[in-house]
Design a protein around this motif. Structure first.
Motif, PDB file in Angstrom:
ATOM      1  N   ARG A  12      89.382  -4.912  56.262  1.00 55.30           N
ATOM      2  CA  ARG A  12      90.699  -4.362  55.954  1.00 55.30           C
ATOM      3  C   ARG A  12      91.299  -5.186  54.823  1.00 55.30           C
ATOM      4  N   TRP A  13      92.014  -4.522  53.922  1.00 55.60           N
ATOM      5  CA  TRP A  13      92.539  -5.188  52.742  1.00 55.60           C
ATOM      6  C   TRP A  13      94.052  -5.022  52.640  1.00 55.60           C
ATOM      7  N   ARG A  14      94.666  -5.921  51.935  1.00 55.79           N
ATOM      8  CA  ARG A  14      96.060  -5.814  51.511  1.00 55.79           C
ATOM      9  C   ARG A  14      96.066  -6.014  50.002  1.00 55.79           C
ATOM     10  N   TYR A  15      97.036  -5.395  49.355  1.00 53.69           N
ATOM     11  CA  TYR A  15      97.106  -5.423  47.898  1.00 53.69           C
ATOM     12  C   TYR A  15      98.438  -6.019  47.473  1.00 53.69           C
ATOM     13  N   ARG A  47      93.628  -7.983  45.379  1.00 57.35           N
ATOM     14  CA  ARG A  47      93.193  -7.566  46.715  1.00 57.35           C
ATOM     15  C   ARG A  47      92.872  -8.806  47.546  1.00 57.35           C
ATOM     16  N   ARG A 101      92.160 -10.095  51.930  1.00 56.89           N
ATOM     17  CA  ARG A 101      91.864  -9.619  53.283  1.00 56.89           C
ATOM     18  C   ARG A 101      93.147  -9.568  54.107  1.00 56.89           C
ATOM     19  N   ARG A 102      93.198  -8.590  55.007  1.00 56.62           N
ATOM     20  CA  ARG A 102      94.351  -8.470  55.887  1.00 56.62           C
ATOM     21  C   ARG A 102      94.431  -9.711  56.766  1.00 56.62           C
ATOM     22  N   GLY A 103      95.612 -10.224  56.943  1.00 61.89           N
ATOM     23  CA  GLY A 103      95.814 -11.437  57.725  1.00 61.89           C
ATOM     24  C   GLY A 103      95.781 -12.705  56.885  1.00 61.89           C
ATOM     25  N   VAL A 121      97.442 -12.861  53.789  1.00 60.30           N
ATOM     26  CA  VAL A 121      98.462 -12.693  52.757  1.00 60.30           C
ATOM     27  C   VAL A 121      99.236 -13.990  52.540  1.00 60.30           C
ATOM     28  N   GLY A 154      99.309  -1.734  51.830  1.00 62.20           N
ATOM     29  CA  GLY A 154      98.032  -1.502  52.489  1.00 62.20           C
ATOM     30  C   GLY A 154      97.053  -0.676  51.685  1.00 62.20           C
TER      31      GLY A 154
END
Length: 159
Positions: free
Chosen positions: A11-14, A71, A73-75, A77, A104
């Motif tokens: 899962r990614w965050r941007y 980009r 990884r989620r968690g 940030v 997201g």
């Protein structure tokens, strides 16, 4: 090779990042990416850098102002924000970085924080050929939905 099932994919965050530097600085995406990786290794180590997995997806800089889409990884940030805060020079040029926002998806990040939203389109009902019909109205055109599909029109064609 098969794709991973959705529940096993990462899962990614941007992050939308503002870049500020002197007007004579000439930086490109590759240089910025390399210095970002070095800053991550220096701050959180090799294992932490691999967990954060920073990647620059888009980069633009002109006249000392620019933006980047990064980009992570989620968690991770918070750690990525710390890494960005620790980055003060890139290729000998002083830089200032500020995170505008986190999203997201790439599209949401670009639309909300980078001003790349689709502009000038809205949908409403118009009167065309003496009937009220749904239409998509753009900045320079009107597409009216008819029985056979869409018909191109101008604002002068509408009543």
């Amino acid at each position: 090779m098969k794709h991973l099932p959705k529940h096993l994919r990462p899962r990614w965050r941007y992050l939308a990042v503002d870049i500020e530097t002197w007007p004579d600085a000439d930086l490109d995406r590759g240089t910025f990416q390399r210095h970002l990786w070095y800053a991550a290794q220096n701050l959180v180590g090799d294992a932490g850098s691999a967990e954060v997995d920073l990647s620059v997806l888009s980069f633009s800089l002109a006249d000392g102002r620019g933006e980047a889409l990064i980009r992570v990884r989620r968690g991770e940030v918070d750690r990525s924000r710390a890494i960005l805060a620790s980055l003060s020079t890139v290729d000998g040029h002083e830089v200032g970085l500020r995170v505008r926002g986190v999203s997201g998806t790439v599209r949401a990040c670009e639309e909300r924080y980078m001003g790349r939203a689709v502009k000038g389109k809205n949908q409403r009902h118009v009167v065309f050929r003496a009937d009220e019909r749904p239409a998509v109205i753009g900045a320079d055109r009107v597409d009216v939905q008819t029985e056979d599909g869409y018909t191109g029109a101008t604002t002068l064609d509408l009543q």
